[in-house]
Design a protein around this motif. Structure first.
Motif, mmCIF file in Angstrom:
data_model
loop_
_atom_site.group_PDB
_atom_site.id
_atom_site.type_symbol
_atom_site.label_atom_id
_atom_site.label_comp_id
_atom_site.label_asym_id
_atom_site.label_seq_id
_atom_site.Cartn_x
_atom_site.Cartn_y
_atom_site.Cartn_z
ATOM 1 N N UNK A 279 -31.577 11.423 -0.288
ATOM 2 C CA UNK A 279 -32.767 12.124 0.244
ATOM 3 C C UNK A 279 -32.480 13.348 0.432
ATOM 4 N N UNK A 280 -33.146 14.172 -0.032
ATOM 5 C CA UNK A 280 -33.087 15.605 -0.044
ATOM 6 C C UNK A 280 -34.287 16.195 0.472
ATOM 7 N N UNK A 281 -33.927 17.110 1.622
ATOM 8 C CA UNK A 281 -34.962 17.845 2.207
ATOM 9 C C UNK A 281 -34.931 19.446 1.913
ATOM 10 N N UNK A 282 -35.858 19.928 1.412
ATOM 11 C CA UNK A 282 -35.837 21.420 1.229
ATOM 12 C C UNK A 282 -36.583 22.262 2.114
ATOM 13 N N UNK A 283 -36.152 23.021 3.145
ATOM 14 C CA UNK A 283 -36.771 23.801 3.893
ATOM 15 C C UNK A 283 -37.182 25.064 3.384
ATOM 16 N N UNK A 284 -38.172 25.341 2.673
ATOM 17 C CA UNK A 284 -38.551 26.590 1.948
ATOM 18 C C UNK A 284 -39.229 27.325 2.663
ATOM 19 N N UNK A 285 -39.925 27.124 3.809
ATOM 20 C CA UNK A 285 -40.730 27.900 4.624
ATOM 21 C C UNK A 285 -40.459 27.762 6.272
ATOM 22 N N UNK A 286 -40.768 28.606 7.022
ATOM 23 C CA UNK A 286 -40.483 28.631 8.346
ATOM 24 C C UNK A 286 -41.438 27.562 9.106
#
Lengths: 478, 419, 261
Positions: free
Chosen positions: B281-288
């Protein structure tokens, strides 16, 4: 093989190598002949040479690891010189007046006593009169207790049975790329043997191991604590260490026999490079200890230096009821990159491990915890507790956590926790409202963040480590 | 290199349709990818021998396979039988604002829009995702129009006959302000091999409720992924329930592409026999300002092996992110194995991120307590195990699905090999 | 009590938080040795005043002036204001894990002494003072070794704030709702601590929602803060009046007689 030797010889001429075995530095390059010459310089027995050569052959087949979160230009192993004779007395500075004032300023801030400053700055030993007598008393005391503490090169001659039995027993020759290289080319390092039932009468420190100036970039340490013995070993120091050698690949092996205890503390403050990461040390270290029944190994490290750190001091908990601990503070700033952590391999019953790490990232640095906790099928009732905390200072840096957790025993319990935070605005405001300037406030908060680890350090080391952190953080607060 | 992959690549060469450029790209990447081994980080604990040995074959004859009936639950059924979309099972009167069609039947403009999303949410690093790109023929596109709330859930069922190999692929587009519930389900009957990937584009303020049931067991191979792209203020709630099989591998990717997105992921898996289940499971937080909350719980019995990799990656601009991962594992047997790796990779300072992972066995004190009250040891174990998972079942937003899953899980506990 | 020298002078102060105006034209004059109580309904800007005066990030002054001992407060950094003698006792003191109370306090005291051109206090001397301060606020001496506010109860945190005040010996103390969350015994301890520090050259601003605290710390003046302004000022009897009648009647009435303290 002859082809390689021919090649090496050809290179020697190119580099204008003038062979004067007594005092010169080897021309850059690595092949079997270089290893034979290192071994010859040290007057090593045949078995040691064979050991080095077999490690070298393994190394040739291996690849440089690329899984760590570090990025640096490839090291050209043929561009390194693998032996450099110690500086002669006349080349050394005669007094502190001849030493880089920047270095002295930092010594001052760290509160390092004058004698030690002189030793650290590499003042010719005859000029450091007092410290010699310190060392002498120190040696006498150890001899009385039956403790062997000497350069490993000396141990190879004087205690060949011990060295032969244990060298490479914890970190096998082909354990990893850098360890294999170290086996082939190591120049010197420490050897410690604590006899059965003996409590080492004092903390052993690399400060006081004479003949250790210039152990060079491939240091090798072997510590054997026989049954029921106890030793605390301090490596490095808080003072910044300058070194011309960019690559450092040390190996440390610890053997804790039944009921023995080894406490190994490190403060690493090698040159981290300039603001752009240029010129810093690559510190690729393999440290591992094996614990027999009811033995304990405790690693404590404070890592603030080097431009690239690749280091995982580990414990193999082989004996039942053995204990492994790893306490770490790693601070990176500028362009530093640290990928450090530990491995706890639980083999025996009721083995216990504790991992506490504090990573602080500032500037444009990257700081990673990488760890492995493995419970093998025999590790009944084993326990691990891991706490990894990261603190970020500024928005240009990175803080990472890569824990591997592997369990194959249902009665083993593993707990891992990791958090990431920054120095909170509320904390900063409280400190400043009480009159502290922002830099002092940050260093105080960061020191508090690291307290759990600092309290594991021997007293005077802990105080110095706190100051070291403060100095390292200078200019980090924007 | 693997013969299986070679044959998959060879079969893909023959397909020429609207996805041709995407398929060619995937084949290009596959040609450059080496077959995963123990040294491949993403497959470190999951050997691919079952795939190499698989005898499953694509089945071209049309068969009718029916999805499982669930009490008190009716859904819009999207059925893939051996990889073929069975349009006959799709109800003719879809709610207004919902469209379901095969990619090849879309208008050129619609195809071009679908191509713009296809394989952009699913990361290229998934080797079987690339195989799916190249081999999935009936690619379904589901879209919900702006502001439309679809109350009736959609169920995507991948159904396989014995010995079948199939590759299913769906794209789900939620336009701004819309909402939808999607259930991904798999049923197979032995010796099968499935790759099933779904990509979700969740536009601003849209809300997705998602379930993935991976309940096939035995000698089946199921490899798949659910991949989510969240735009500003989008919300998703996902529940994954898995039993193991010869090889079950699921990759989820949640991408916070927009700010103030909110993701919740609850995963539970229960393994028995010689099963293996691997969740990445990968979570990419690319925005605030995004929030993520993940709960992953796993129980492993007998000789089963569980693998979990939970990666949270905070990109430099994703300030004010809150992300938390909690992973708890129970190991019930001394032949079973758990490998878990929660990861944090953080490049922004004003964030709150944490993960925790535990591996343990059932609380001995609780067990003893129940026994002193007259409950048998075996029964007590089931009760305690069940409690551990039940907490996550209780968080399932859809009550009918929760009540469908609950007895199955209880049944599995009763059968589990415990020592 | 001195009636001559102004310690704190605030003139037509306007301040905002995240672009929201909170303080809207506040005037206050506090002379050396005086105790001023600031009361008011929730959201009146009571806590904001303390933050603005101490220079907390995010609290921006739009116009007006504030001087401490004739020096422009608003020009100074937070720590400079502290060193100039301003002390804020927080309503919700933050925890600083791992940093011991003693270490923190010694660093604060040293920083302030240094600013005054004095030598750092010796550790022994400081420990003696700190122990005495603990005793005075009824905190066990073991609290000196604990992390700043780490795991303290609400009441312990408040007493810890007071202990810091005793050691830092500020000129102006702002007590931000120091009474909130305290039982009557703890309240008395706090009040006694404050009273013991009252002197001709030290002033207090006691911010509180309830009159209760003022039974123990007798104010010279009471001001009512409403919607970012002082809408009424009076002597200690005003507090009793507020206790009886609440704040609602004041919020309707325009402020006319803003008494200079």
């Amino acid at each position: 093989m002859t082809e390689q030797i021919d090649k090496a010889l050809a290179r020697e001429y190119e580099a204008g190598f003038v062979s004067d075995v007594e005092s010169e530095t080897f021309a850059p390059g690595l092949d079997e002949d270089v290893i034979r010459r290192i071994s010859a310089m040290k007057g090593e027995p045949e078995w040691m040479l064979e050991w080095r050569l077999s490690a070298f052959r393994e190394w040739l087949e291996m690849e440089e690891p690329d899984w760590a979160l570090v990025d640096y230009p490839k090291v050209d192993f043929q561009a390194i010189s693998y032996y450099s004779a110690p500086k002669s007395m006349k080349d050394k500075p005669k007094s502190l007046d001849e030493v880089d004032p920047e270095l002295l300023r930092t010594y001052e801030k760290l509160g390092i006593p004058l004698i030690e400053q002189q030793m650290l700055a590499g003042i010719a030993v005859d000029a450091v009169f007092d410290s010699v007598s310190v060392v002498t008393t120190f040696r006498e005391k150890l001899e009385e207790a039956g403790v062997i503490f000497c350069p490993i090169s000396e141990a190879i001659h004087k205690h060949p049975d011990l060295v032969k039995k244990y060298i490479g027993s914890v970190v096998p020759k082909k354990d990893n790329y850098y360890a294999a290289l170290n086996c082939a080319v190591f120049t010197d390092g420490s050897f410690v043997y604590i006899p059965k039932g003996t409590r080492c009468p004092m903390e052993l420190s690399t400060y006081f191991r004479i003949n250790e100036q210039n152990t060079g970039q491939f240091e090798r340490t072997l510590i054997i604590a026989d049954e029921g013995s106890h030793v605390s070993y301090l490596e490095g120091c808080t003072a910044p260490q300058r070194d011309e050698n960019q690559l450092h690949a040390a190996v440390v092996e610890l053997v804790a026999m039944d009921n023995a205890e080894i406490k190994y503390s490190t403060v690493q403050n090698w040159y981290p490079g300039d603001e752009n990461g240029k010129g810093g040390i690559y510190n690729f270290v393999t440290k591992r200890g094996i614990c027999h029944t009811s033995a304990k190994i405790s690693w404590t490290q404070v890592e603030t230096g080097s431009s690239v750190t690749w280091k995982y001091p580990s414990c193999i908990l082989k004996g039942d009821n053995s204990v492994g601990e790893f306490y770490s503070v790693a601070l990176t700033r500028g362009r530093q990159q640290a990928d450090t952590g530990t491995k706890m391999i639980h083999l025996g019953k009721n083995t216990k491990s504790t991992i506490i790490t504090k990573g602080i990232s500032a500037g444009r640095s990257n700081n990673s915890y990488r760890g492995l906790v493995r419970m093998n099928p025999g590790a009944h009732g084993a326990r691990n507790f891991t706490q990894c905390d990261s603190l970020l200072i500024g928005d240009q840096c990175g803080a990472h956590t890569f824990p591997y957790v592997e369990s194959r025993n249902p009665s083993a319990i593993i707990e891992h926790e990791a958090t990431t935070s920054k120095v909170s605005d509320e904390q900063m405001f409280l400190c400043r409202q009480r009159g502290l300037d922002p830099e002092k406030a940050v260093s105080m908060i960061v020191n508090g963040f690291c307290k759990e680890v600092f309290k594991e350090l021997p007293m005077e080391f802990a105080v110095e480590a706190g100051k070291l952190l403060e100095i390292s953080l200078e200019g980090s607060v924007g | 290199m693997s013969e299986w992959l070679d044959s998959a690549i060879a079969r893909a060469q023959g397909i020429d349709d609207w996805l041709a450029p995407k398929r060619a790209h995937a084949l290009d990447l596959l040609a450059k990818t080496s077959w995963p081994t123990r040294k491949t980080e993403a497959w470190r604990y999951t050997p691919l021998r079952p795939v190499e040995r698989s005898t499953a074959k694509a089945i071209t004859d049309t068969v009718t396979l029916l999805p499982t009936a669930i009490a008190d639950f009716s859904a819009i059924e999207l059925v893939f039988a051996n990889g073929r979309f069975d349009a006959s099972q799709l109800e003719s009167n879809l709610p207004e604002g919902l469209s379901v069609s095969l990619g090849r039947d879309l208008t050129e403009a619609e195809q071009s829009a679908a191509l713009g999303v296809f394989s952009t949410i699913k990361p290229e690093r998934h080797i079987f995702g690339l195989v799916n790109d190249a081999l999935a023929e009936d690619v379904l596109v589901v879209s919900v129009a702006e502001g439309v709330q679809i109350d009736q859930p959609i169920r995507i069922s991948s159904l396989l006959s014995e010995g079948a190999e199939s590759h299913t692929r769906v794209q789900v587009n939620l336009a701004a302000g819309s909402s939808l519930t999607v259930i991904e389900d798999v049923q197979s009957h032995g010796d099968s091999l499935l790759t099933a990937f779904v990509e979700y584009q969740v536009a601003a303020n849209a809300i997705l409720e998602h379930y993935r049931f991976a309940l096939q067991t035995g000698n089946n191979i199921a490899i798949g992924g659910s991949h989510f792209n969240l735009l500003d203020h989008a919300k998703m709630h996902s529940t994954i329930v898995g039993f193991g099989s010869d090889l079950s591998r699921l990759d989820t990717d949640i991408i916070h592409a927009g700010k103030y997105a909110d993701a919740k992921l609850n995963a539970m898996y229960l393994l028995d026999g010689k099963e293996l289940f691997d969740l990445h499971a990968t979570v990419e937080h690319a925005s605030p300002n995004g929030t993520t909350e993940e709960n992953v719980r796993c129980i492993v019995a007998d000789r089963a092996r569980a693998v979990f990799n939970g990666r949270i990656h905070i990109h430099p601009d994703a300030q004010k992110t809150l992300a938390e991962l909690n992973n708890r594992n129970l190991l019930l047997s001394d032949k079973a194995e758990i490998n878990t790796k929660p990861e944090l990779e953080i490049y922004a300072d004003d964030v709150k991120c944490a993960h925790g992972a535990t591996v343990a066995q059932i609380d001995k004190q609780a067990l003893y307590y129940l026994q002193t009250r007259g409950v048998s040891r075996a029964r007590a174990q089931v009760m305690l195990n069940f409690g551990f998972i039940n907490e996550l079942i209780d968080l399932m937003p859809n009550a009918a699905l929760a009540e469908w899953v609950r007895p199955m899980i209880r049944e599995r506990f009763l059968q589990m090999e415990v020592n | 009590m001195s009636n001559t020298k102004s310690l704190l002078t605030i003139q037509d102060l306007h301040a905002s938080v995240e672009e929201k105006k909170i303080i809207k034209g506040l005037n206050l004059d506090v002379k050396a040795g005086e105790v001023h109580a600031i009361m008011g309904p929730n959201g009146a800007g009571k806590s904001t005043l303390g933050y603005v005066l101490s220079g907390r990030d995010g609290y921006s002054v739009e116009s007006g002036s504030a001087t401490l001992d004739g020096k422009d407060l608003l020009e100074m950094e937070t720590e400079e204001r502290a060193r100039a003698g301003l002390f804020l006792a927080f309503q919700y003191p933050v925890e600083i894990p791992g940093v011991s109370n003693l270490e923190f306090l010694k660093a604060s005291v040293d920083a302030q002494r240094e600013a005054r051109g004095e030598d750092a206090i010796t550790s022994a001397e400081f420990l003696k003072e700190a122990k005495a301060a603990c005793k005075q606020v009824n905190l066990p001496v073991s609290f000196l070794k604990r992390g700043v506010n780490e795991g303290f109860s609400g009441g312990e945190k408040k007493r810890n704030e007071l202990m810091q005040m005793l050691l830092l010996k500020p000129k102006l103390c702002i007590l931000d709702e120091t009474d909130s969350g305290l039982d009557i015994d703890a309240l008395q301890v706090v009040a006694e601590g404050v009273n013991s520090q009252r002197s001709a050259d030290r002033s207090f601003i006691v911010v509180t929602h309830y009159q209760r605290l003022l039974d123990y710390i007798k104010p010279d003046f009471v001001h009512v803060l409403s919607d970012g302004k002082i809408v009424k000022s009076g002597d200690a009897s005003l507090a009793l009046e507020l206790e009886a009648q609440g704040y609602a009647w004041l919020q309707k009435e325009p402020a006319e007689d803003e008494l200079e303290g």
